[in-house]
Design a protein around this motif. Structure first.
Motif, mmCIF file in Angstrom:
data_model
loop_
_atom_site.group_PDB
_atom_site.id
_atom_site.type_symbol
_atom_site.label_atom_id
_atom_site.label_comp_id
_atom_site.label_asym_id
_atom_site.label_seq_id
_atom_site.Cartn_x
_atom_site.Cartn_y
_atom_site.Cartn_z
ATOM 1 N N LYS A 3 -13.822 -33.378 -16.822
ATOM 2 C CA LYS A 3 -12.833 -33.688 -15.797
ATOM 3 C C LYS A 3 -12.078 -32.431 -15.396
ATOM 4 O O LYS A 3 -11.559 -31.710 -16.253
ATOM 5 C CB LYS A 3 -11.848 -34.748 -16.305
ATOM 6 C CG LYS A 3 -12.442 -36.127 -16.450
ATOM 7 C CD LYS A 3 -11.382 -37.153 -16.822
ATOM 8 C CE LYS A 3 -10.366 -37.314 -15.716
ATOM 9 N NZ LYS A 3 -9.397 -38.400 -16.007
ATOM 10 N N LEU A 5 -9.082 -30.809 -12.720
ATOM 11 C CA LEU A 5 -7.993 -31.029 -11.784
ATOM 12 C C LEU A 5 -7.901 -29.822 -10.844
ATOM 13 O O LEU A 5 -7.814 -28.683 -11.289
ATOM 14 C CB LEU A 5 -6.664 -31.200 -12.532
ATOM 15 C CG LEU A 5 -5.410 -31.359 -11.655
ATOM 16 C CD1 LEU A 5 -5.504 -32.585 -10.763
ATOM 17 C CD2 LEU A 5 -4.152 -31.407 -12.521
ATOM 18 N N ASP A 27 -16.361 -34.340 -12.763
ATOM 19 C CA ASP A 27 -15.466 -35.378 -12.273
ATOM 20 C C ASP A 27 -14.167 -34.700 -11.843
ATOM 21 O O ASP A 27 -13.457 -34.136 -12.682
ATOM 22 C CB ASP A 27 -15.199 -36.399 -13.389
ATOM 23 C CG ASP A 27 -14.256 -37.505 -12.957
ATOM 24 O OD1 ASP A 27 -14.031 -37.651 -11.740
ATOM 25 O OD2 ASP A 27 -13.736 -38.223 -13.835
ATOM 26 N N LYS A 29 -10.412 -34.374 -9.577
ATOM 27 C CA LYS A 29 -9.260 -34.935 -8.878
ATOM 28 C C LYS A 29 -8.514 -33.774 -8.234
ATOM 29 O O LYS A 29 -8.474 -32.670 -8.793
ATOM 30 C CB LYS A 29 -8.338 -35.693 -9.831
ATOM 31 C CG LYS A 29 -8.852 -37.060 -10.222
ATOM 32 C CD LYS A 29 -7.752 -37.929 -10.785
ATOM 33 C CE LYS A 29 -8.268 -39.350 -11.011
ATOM 34 N NZ LYS A 29 -7.208 -40.241 -11.522
ATOM 35 N N LEU A 40 0.072 -35.828 -13.096
ATOM 36 C CA LEU A 40 -1.315 -36.173 -13.444
ATOM 37 C C LEU A 40 -1.688 -35.646 -14.818
ATOM 38 O O LEU A 40 -2.343 -36.335 -15.603
ATOM 39 C CB LEU A 40 -2.277 -35.607 -12.391
ATOM 40 C CG LEU A 40 -2.767 -36.543 -11.292
ATOM 41 C CD1 LEU A 40 -3.712 -35.803 -10.363
ATOM 42 C CD2 LEU A 40 -3.452 -37.771 -11.865
ATOM 43 N N SER A 43 -0.451 -37.831 -17.487
ATOM 44 C CA SER A 43 -1.006 -39.184 -17.587
ATOM 45 C C SER A 43 -2.501 -39.224 -17.874
ATOM 46 O O SER A 43 -3.015 -40.256 -18.315
ATOM 47 C CB SER A 43 -0.731 -39.955 -16.291
ATOM 48 O OG SER A 43 -1.346 -39.319 -15.179
ATOM 49 N N GLU A 44 -3.225 -38.111 -17.630
ATOM 50 C CA GLU A 44 -4.680 -38.112 -17.812
ATOM 51 C C GLU A 44 -5.129 -36.847 -18.545
ATOM 52 O O GLU A 44 -4.527 -35.790 -18.383
ATOM 53 C CB GLU A 44 -5.401 -38.179 -16.461
ATOM 54 C CG GLU A 44 -5.124 -39.415 -15.643
ATOM 55 C CD GLU A 44 -5.911 -39.409 -14.344
ATOM 56 O OE1 GLU A 44 -7.052 -38.914 -14.352
ATOM 57 O OE2 GLU A 44 -5.378 -39.895 -13.333
ATOM 58 N N PRO A 45 -6.221 -36.958 -19.330
ATOM 59 C CA PRO A 45 -6.771 -35.759 -19.973
ATOM 60 C C PRO A 45 -7.677 -34.995 -19.007
ATOM 61 O O PRO A 45 -8.491 -35.586 -18.297
ATOM 62 C CB PRO A 45 -7.585 -36.340 -21.137
ATOM 63 C CG PRO A 45 -8.008 -37.694 -20.652
ATOM 64 C CD PRO A 45 -6.911 -38.196 -19.762
ATOM 65 N N PHE A 46 -7.509 -33.684 -18.959
ATOM 66 C CA PHE A 46 -8.374 -32.834 -18.136
ATOM 67 C C PHE A 46 -8.961 -31.729 -19.012
ATOM 68 O O PHE A 46 -8.319 -31.251 -19.947
ATOM 69 C CB PHE A 46 -7.591 -32.218 -16.975
ATOM 70 C CG PHE A 46 -7.227 -33.206 -15.899
ATOM 71 C CD1 PHE A 46 -8.139 -33.558 -14.924
ATOM 72 C CD2 PHE A 46 -5.971 -33.797 -15.886
ATOM 73 C CE1 PHE A 46 -7.809 -34.488 -13.940
ATOM 74 C CE2 PHE A 46 -5.631 -34.723 -14.915
ATOM 75 C CZ PHE A 46 -6.561 -35.077 -13.936
#
Length: 217
Positions: A3, A5, A27, A29, A40, A43-46
């Motif tokens: 992932k 960012l 993936d 964002k 972000l 709230s989310e792992p990157f």
């Protein structure tokens, strides 16, 4: 899936990076605001952050200070090209620094290098019914083993790590053969032809006029 960012205040830049990294199997964002980026990250792992410096809300240096304790690798992508800016970014803990405008192929390569440094690369590559297990150095098509030469295997991995991206002939040759490319050499073309036949990619591994080749998946 890895992932990533993307943080840049220019939406066209975000879209360009997103399209190409997504095509390479990541993936992604994207946000255009520094505060949104921090929200972000909370709230989310990157696995990686691509970070501009000049941002609304909070600039890239401020975000870098926030990210550093989280041990998430960062690549700065910015129009600020002076040496002092690069030094500041690297001293804050960034893994790399890429100046705009940049070549998409170079960006994908730098992302791969940083992820490999953090042991975060996917070692199993897929493209349609073709699967490459890099740890086992095993290639299968529709579940059946495919025997490749060392050079064919090197080309295959490059194409699969850069799906839908045009790769220059010179770059392909230098990375796989380790030598400077000679304009009249047919070696690369012959290996690509054999790879097409073995993988059933007659319509997928296409020649790009005056550039090189692209794997269209």
């Amino acid at each position: 899936m890895i992932k990533i960012l993307i943080v840049d205040d220019e939406k066209p830049i975000c879209d360009l990076i997103d399209i190409n990294l997504s095509a390479a199997g990541y993936d992604c964002k994207a946000v255009q605001d520094g505060i949104q980026a921090i929200d972000l990250i909370e709230s989310e792992p990157f696995d990686l952050v691509l970070l501009d410096i000049m941002l609304p809300g909070a600039n890239g240096y401020d975000i870098m200070e926030y990210i550093r304790p989280l041990k998430i690798p960062v690549i700065f992508i910015t129009a600020k090209h002076e040496v002092k800016d690069r030094v500041k970014g690297l001293k804050l803990g960034a893994e790399d620094y890429l100046v705009k405008p940049f070549d998409v192929v170079e960006l994908v390569a730098r992302v791969e290098v940083v992820l490999r440094r953090y042991n975060k690369t996917d070692t199993v590559l897929t493209a349609g019914d073709v699967v490459v297990d890099e740890d086992a150095r095993k290639v299968t098509k529709a579940g059946k083993p495919v025997v490749l030469t060392n050079k064919e295997y090197g080309l295959l991995v490059l194409f699969m790590r850069n799906k839908n991206i045009a790769l220059f002939r010179e770059s392909l040759y230098e990375k796989v053969w380790g030598d400077e490319y000679l304009a009249d050499s047919r070696t690369l073309d012959l290996h690509v032809q054999r790879l097409r036949r073995k993988m059933g990619w007659e319509d997928n591994l296409v020649a790009v006029y005056k550039v090189g080749y692209r794997l269209e998946i």
